[in-house]
Enzyme design. Structure first.
Site, PDB file in Angstrom:
ATOM      1  N   ASP A 124       0.859  -1.185   0.000  1.00  9.42           N
ATOM      2  CA  ASP A 124       0.000   0.000   0.000  1.00  9.42           C
ATOM      3  C   ASP A 124       0.895   1.233   0.000  1.00  9.42           C
ATOM      4  O   ASP A 124       2.120   1.113  -0.075  1.00  9.42           O
ATOM      5  CB  ASP A 124      -0.976  -0.028   1.195  1.00  9.42           C
ATOM      6  N   HIS A 176      -2.702   3.386  -4.593  1.00 10.12           N
ATOM      7  CA  HIS A 176      -2.122   2.791  -3.369  1.00 10.12           C
ATOM      8  C   HIS A 176      -0.696   2.273  -3.591  1.00 10.12           C
ATOM      9  O   HIS A 176      -0.305   1.264  -3.015  1.00 10.12           O
ATOM     10  CB  HIS A 176      -3.014   1.656  -2.848  1.00 10.12           C
ATOM     11  N   GLU A 179      -9.771   2.848  -5.463  1.00  7.77           N
ATOM     12  CA  GLU A 179      -9.512   4.249  -5.129  1.00  7.77           C
ATOM     13  C   GLU A 179      -8.429   4.916  -5.974  1.00  7.77           C
ATOM     14  O   GLU A 179      -7.559   5.607  -5.448  1.00  7.77           O
ATOM     15  CB  GLU A 179      -9.141   4.352  -3.635  1.00  7.77           C
TER      16      GLU A 179
HETATM   17  C1  TNX Z   1     -10.954   1.819   2.156  1.00  6.84           C
HETATM   18  S1  TNX Z   1     -11.762  -0.921   1.059  1.00  6.84           S
HETATM   19  C2  TNX Z   1      -9.871   1.194   1.593  1.00  6.84           C
HETATM   20  C3  TNX Z   1      -8.636   1.044   2.367  1.00  6.84           C
HETATM   21  C4  TNX Z   1      -8.695   1.734   3.707  1.00  6.84           C
HETATM   22  C5  TNX Z   1     -10.061   1.513   4.334  1.00  6.84           C
HETATM   23  C6  TNX Z   1     -10.185   2.127   5.704  1.00  6.84           C
HETATM   24  C7  TNX Z   1     -10.665  -0.511   0.086  1.00  6.84           C
HETATM   25  C8  TNX Z   1     -10.578  -1.342  -1.079  1.00  6.84           C
HETATM   26  N1  TNX Z   1      -9.900   0.560   0.349  1.00  6.84           N
HETATM   27  O1  TNX Z   1      -7.525   1.496   1.626  1.00  6.84           O
HETATM   28  O2  TNX Z   1      -7.698   1.207   4.522  1.00  6.84           O
HETATM   29  O3  TNX Z   1     -11.024   2.067   3.488  1.00  6.84           O
HETATM   30  O4  TNX Z   1     -11.386   1.759   6.326  1.00  6.84           O
END
Ligand code: TNX
Length: 656
Positions: free
Chosen positions: A297, A367, A432
């Site tokens: 990450d 990420h 994301e």
């Molecule tokens: C969303 S769920 C994310 C993570 C974060 C998390 C914190 C997802 C695929 N991505 O990168 O750690 O929320 O709750």
């Protein structure tokens, strides 16, 4: 401590909140040219800062007000705002802080609990229940109990029909020793018999306990593990007589879903190999069969890639003198660690003995900050002038589909990962990707033109399709978060893990993708467990009480015979670890909510009943206690131990 900060919510805005931050100098010395570093999860709006300058990289904020020395026995005050939802939890406040002075000295700063303006304090009532007759979780498909008990002593032995199942029998023996300190002798009675039964399905088992002893029937290693897990939960221990009692019963059991998983984020916080194995062993007790390991990450790269040693030499560490800035916790020191390929093989073998497959996640193209900072010559597009900000507040965390280095990187990482992990799957992340990426990159724009793409989503799909083809050539099926199908480039062989909503899962299933359900609203164990400001956790998706975790029913809006349901491979819980920095907190967030979710993943929908679950859980908690699991007691709301917040995690010393 000579310095302290207080943070208070001073105003709740239509969208966001305004804060007052006071930095106290409690010492007898004034400090000039100071910098305050602190960890704060939300994005601070630059323009809202009342004075001074503030930079933010991820959660790490650095504040300085150079015109004003911090006088002895005095304080300084600034205000700033965020544009996200108001704070309800103390965990939302500043996590850690330290001060650097012009002489380069680092001073620890104590952090007062945040003063909230709108704290809701409504702990949920968990009904008091009578302890159930048995403590089996998940509830078996069918269980009949008869009067009478069978006694196991240290002279009892486990025999197997077929040496293929010896390792399941060894697990049972090891667990009996670990839990009850009963070591079986090599000469003894053959009390527990693993009987091969080819007529049963792979994960099905039968357990029969009567006057003659214990028989577990199954056709696979995993079936015997499930039978053994059930047997352990049935045991009552008489310490004085060194004897285990097992009630006479006949149990016939098999799972509802083929995929029953748990995801652990080892990037935001790093867990030692021993911590990971301890968790995997616990997962086996609840009949999970998949460990999804989030290994990379923005805040850390945790898997050794031999052809790219920089990834772990640089990308596994963060801190004041590291390439990666400190984040979340342990911010005034070097923090991190990684798993060598030998460590990973060890974990995989350990999990396999317990019927659990390990699926690695290499999260791309967002990420990826740890990778990009470790390999800038390979992964930075020098002509990219795009401006973006990721959900976790980075402006430099996304791989570029427009440069060759990205594809070379993917080839190497996917080849080594595929070789290392025997599971036929690799999870590729895809979540994301920030808005605005690649817009001002000439190479990305040229690529879009060549292929006639009109959106960055298509470009993302282009990169993911490359990864999918590469994985296919390596004999692996690609898994990805729900954004993986954006841009419609990957094939329907990709398995989608839905995390944003159930609706997304239904849509993906309708499009023809197999799905694994992991909705944030009910399965994210980093969410706080109750409506109390002191509950550790976050709440962006929800507050998830034990009851909500239990009542989650995958795709409940669809009728039971809707063919779309065939696309659901199963479900999993997830623990993201931004604020989960030590083992007690890990336990506290996972247990007992994981038990509630495991019951849904394994057990028949028609047998689900919250009161009955609570009654079994009440009896079951002693088994967790026996293992030193720092679970949250649903009746007493017992918190994790006092010292947990202050305990430093020594994991980061493992590899120094
Ligand atoms: C969303 S769920 C994310 C993570 C974060 C998390 C914190 C997802 C695929 N991505 O990168 O750690 O929320 O709750």
């Amino acid at each position: 401590m000579d310095f302290r900060i207080d943070l208070a919510v001073i105003e709740i805005l239509p969208k966001g909140s305004r804060f007052g931050l006071t930095l106290h100098n409690l010492s007898e010395k004034s400090v000039a040219n100071w910098q305050l570093n602190f960890a704060f999860d939300r994005h601070i709006e630059q323009a809202s800062l009342s004075h001074g300058t503030l930079t933010q990289v991820g959660s790490l904020c650095t504040l300085s007000i150079n015109s004003t020395p911090l006088y002895a026995n005095n304080h300084c005050y600034v205000e700033f705002a965020i544009a996200t939802s108001p704070f309800k939890l103390l965990s939302d406040g500043i996590k850690e802080a330290y001060l650097t002075t012009d002489s380069g000295t680092q001073c620890t700063v104590s952090v007062s609990p945040i003063v909230l303006k709108e704290a809701i304090d409504q702990p949920s009532e968990v009904p008091s229940v009578k302890t159930a007759r048995h403590k089996l979780i998940p509830e078996p498909m069918s269980a009949n109990f008869n009067s009478g008990v069978y006694e196991l002593t240290r002279y009892s032995q486990i025999t197997v029909d077929n040496t293929e199942f010896q390792s399941a029998a060894n697990w049972l023996a090891e667990e009996i020793t670990r839990l009850f300190s009963i070591e079986s002798k090599s000469i003894g009675q053959q009390d527990i018999h693993f009987r091969h039964s080819p007529v049963l399905d792979t994960e099905e088992y039968k357990l029969i306990v009567n006057d003659n002893g214990v028989v577990i029937e199954s056709t696979s290693q995993s079936g015997f593990i499930y039978g053994a897990a059930t047997l352990i939960q049935l045991m009552d221990f008489d310490a004085a007589r060194h004897t285990l009692y097992i009630p006479f019963c006949q149990i016939h059991d098999k799972p509802r879903f083929a995929y029953r998983g748990m995801m652990i984020d080892s990037a935001r916080s790093f867990q030692s190999v021993e911590d990971i194995k301890r968790l995997i062993n616990l997962f086996a007790h609840y009949k999970l069969n998949t460990f999804h390991w989030h290994l990379t990450d923005d805040e850390g790269w945790r898997v050794e890639i031999k052809a790219l040693p920089e990834l772990t030499e640089i990308g596994a560490w963060r801190g004041p003198n590291e390439t990666l800035e400190a984040q979340f916790h342990h911010i005034n020191q070097r923090y991190g660690g990684f798993y060598s390929q030998e460590d990973i093989k060890d974990v995989i073998a350990f999990a396999a003995q317990r019927g659990i497959q390990v699926i690695p996640e290499i999260d791309i193209p967002g990420h990826c900050r740890a990778a990009i900072k470790s390999l800038p010559h390979m992964l930075v597009d020098p002509d990219d002038r795009s401006i973006y900000r990721s959900v976790q507040h980075y402006n430099d965390n996304t791989l570029s589909p427009g440069i060759d280095g990205t594809y070379r990187f993917l080839d190497i990482v996917l080849e080594e990962t595929s070789e290392l992990f025997p599971a036929p799957y690799v999870h590729i992340g895809a979540d994301e990707v920030p808005v605005g990426v690649w817009e001002k990159s000439p190479s990305c724009q040229a690529l879009m033109e060549t292929h006639g793409y009109s959106s960055s989503k298509e470009l993302q799909g282009h990169l993911l399709r490359y990864a999918e083809d590469k994985l296919k050539s390596l004999g692996k099926r690609m898994l990805g978060w729900e954004e993986a199908h954006f841009g419609h480039k990957v094939s329907k062989d990709t398995v989608i893990y839905s995390w944003l909503s159930e609706e997304a899962a239904i849509n993906c299933a309708k499009l023809g993708y197999d799905v694994v359900l992991q909705p944030g609203q009910t399965t994210y164990l980093d969410m706080a467990q109750d409506h109390c400001p002191t509950e550790p956790g976050v709440d962006w998706a929800n507050v998830i009480t034990l009851e909500q975790a239990y009542l989650y029913e995958p795709l409940s809006e669809l009728s039971s015979n809707d063919p779309i349901k065939k696309r659901i491979l199963g479900m999993q819980a997830a623990l993201w670890t931004e604020i989960v920095s030590h083992q007690q907190r890990l336990d506290y967030m996972i247990f007992p909510r994981l038990l509630a979710l495991a019951e849904t993943a394994w057990g028949l929908e028609s047998r689900k009943n919250y009161s009955a679950f609570l009654a079994r859980l009440k009896a079951h908690l002693s088994l967790l206690q026996r293992q030193g699991v720092h679970y949250r007691d649903p009746w007493t709301h017992t918190e994790e131990p006092e010292n947990a917040h202050h305990q430093t995690n020594n994991n980061n010393n493992d590899k120094i």
